[in-house]
Design an enzyme around this catalytic site. Structure first.
Site, short mmCIF file in Angstrom:
data_model
loop_
_atom_site.label_atom_id
_atom_site.label_comp_id
_atom_site.label_asym_id
_atom_site.label_seq_id
_atom_site.Cartn_x
_atom_site.Cartn_y
_atom_site.Cartn_z
N ASN A 27 -10.56 -2.50 -6.20
CA ASN A 27 -9.74 -1.63 -7.03
C ASN A 27 -10.46 -1.45 -8.35
O ASN A 27 -10.06 -0.48 -8.93
CB ASN A 27 -8.40 -2.22 -7.22
CG ASN A 27 -7.65 -2.32 -5.93
OD1 ASN A 27 -6.61 -3.03 -5.55
ND2 ASN A 27 -7.62 -1.03 -5.08
N ASP A 42 0.78 -1.08 -0.05
CA ASP A 42 0.03 0.14 -0.05
C ASP A 42 0.76 1.29 0.04
O ASP A 42 2.21 1.34 0.53
CB ASP A 42 -1.01 0.05 1.23
CG ASP A 42 -1.96 1.10 1.14
OD1 ASP A 42 -2.19 1.52 -0.05
OD2 ASP A 42 -2.92 1.26 2.24
#
Ligand code: FPP
Length: 233
Positions: A61, A13
């Protein structure tokens, strides 16, 4: 060094923030992030860690801008065609978990080819979570169990934690011992929810593109100094 450690799962991340901090488009963070991933896979293979799973693209996503999704899919194609070659040549088994029906046909064909080419490799398993979401994985496993019961292939009383684990995408893979998340966020984001029941966690503030082999090794040393009790005394 890594005798107790069989499986590391990583949530990569911070690519977007890495790019924003430099006034660059988010795509540049993903590009650098893909380079970091290669360095970390190489390191895991060098350290003979038997399994490593990375969260490369979540089902959530897909809701990013079309431009960003397209960029990530392009990067993935490139990764599958070139970067993974080296990992394959090092004798790694490469597998993919996630909802393949969401991915483009050419990508699915590449995934299948890589899985097939590397299926007999044993030294190191590199698992890439793509279009992956853990709740939907669990629901799919429950449906498989229900269908098998309806067909008379499975008895309800024979459904236990072991049989259920065998119905997940990760069937046959030991549960992660250690989950690492970069970028300072302290959450799981629908990643391997069933499999991390007894995992240790390590959250680092480092943004994924800045993550290094040195930090990875330091985290492994930290893990090796922890005492895991699995609920026992
Ligand atoms: C999270 O950063 C990262 C991702 C959503 C993608 C991870 C992808 C890579 C590391 C590149 C390799 C990937 C492929 C597909 C080969 P973020 O964008 O959520 O960062 P932010 O939280 O700072 O916005």
């Amino acid at each position: 060094m890594t005798d107790k450690l069989k499986h590391i799962a990583i949530i990569m991340d911070g690519n977007g923030r890495w790019a924003s901090k430099r006034g660059l488009p988010r795509s540049m963070g993903h590009k650098k992030g893909a380079e970091t991933l290669l360095e970390i896979v190489r390191t895991a293979a060098d350290l003979r860690i038997p399994y490593m799973t990375v969260y490369a693209f979540s089902t959530e996503n897909w809701h990013r801008s079309q431009e960003e999704v397209d960029y990530l899919m392009g990067l993935l194609r490139q990764y599958l065609d070139s970067d993974l070659k080296e990992i394959k040549e090092r004798g790694a088994r490469i597998i993919f978990i996630g909802e393949r029906n969401m991915l483009a046909d050419d990508i699915v064909a590449k995934l299948e080819k890589i899985e097939q080419e590397t299926s007999t490799n044993q030294e190191f398993t590199f698992c890439i979570a793509l279009s992956y979401g853990s709740r939907s994985e669990i629901v799919a496993a429950a449906k498989k169990a229900a269908l098998a019961v309806a067909k008379g292939e499975l008895k309800v009383e024979d459904i236990d934690e072991n049989t259920f684990s065998g119905l997940l995408y990760t069937a046959g893979i030991p549960d992660p011992d250690l989950v690492i998340r970069t970028s300072g966020e302290q959450r799981i984001s629908n990643y391997l929810l069933w499999q991390i029941a007894y995992s240790e966690f390590y959250f680092t503030k480092t943004l994924w593109p800045d993550f290094s082999a040195e930090e990875f090794k330091a985290i492994i040393s930290d893990f090796n100094s922890r005492e895991r009790r699995y609920g026992k005394v």
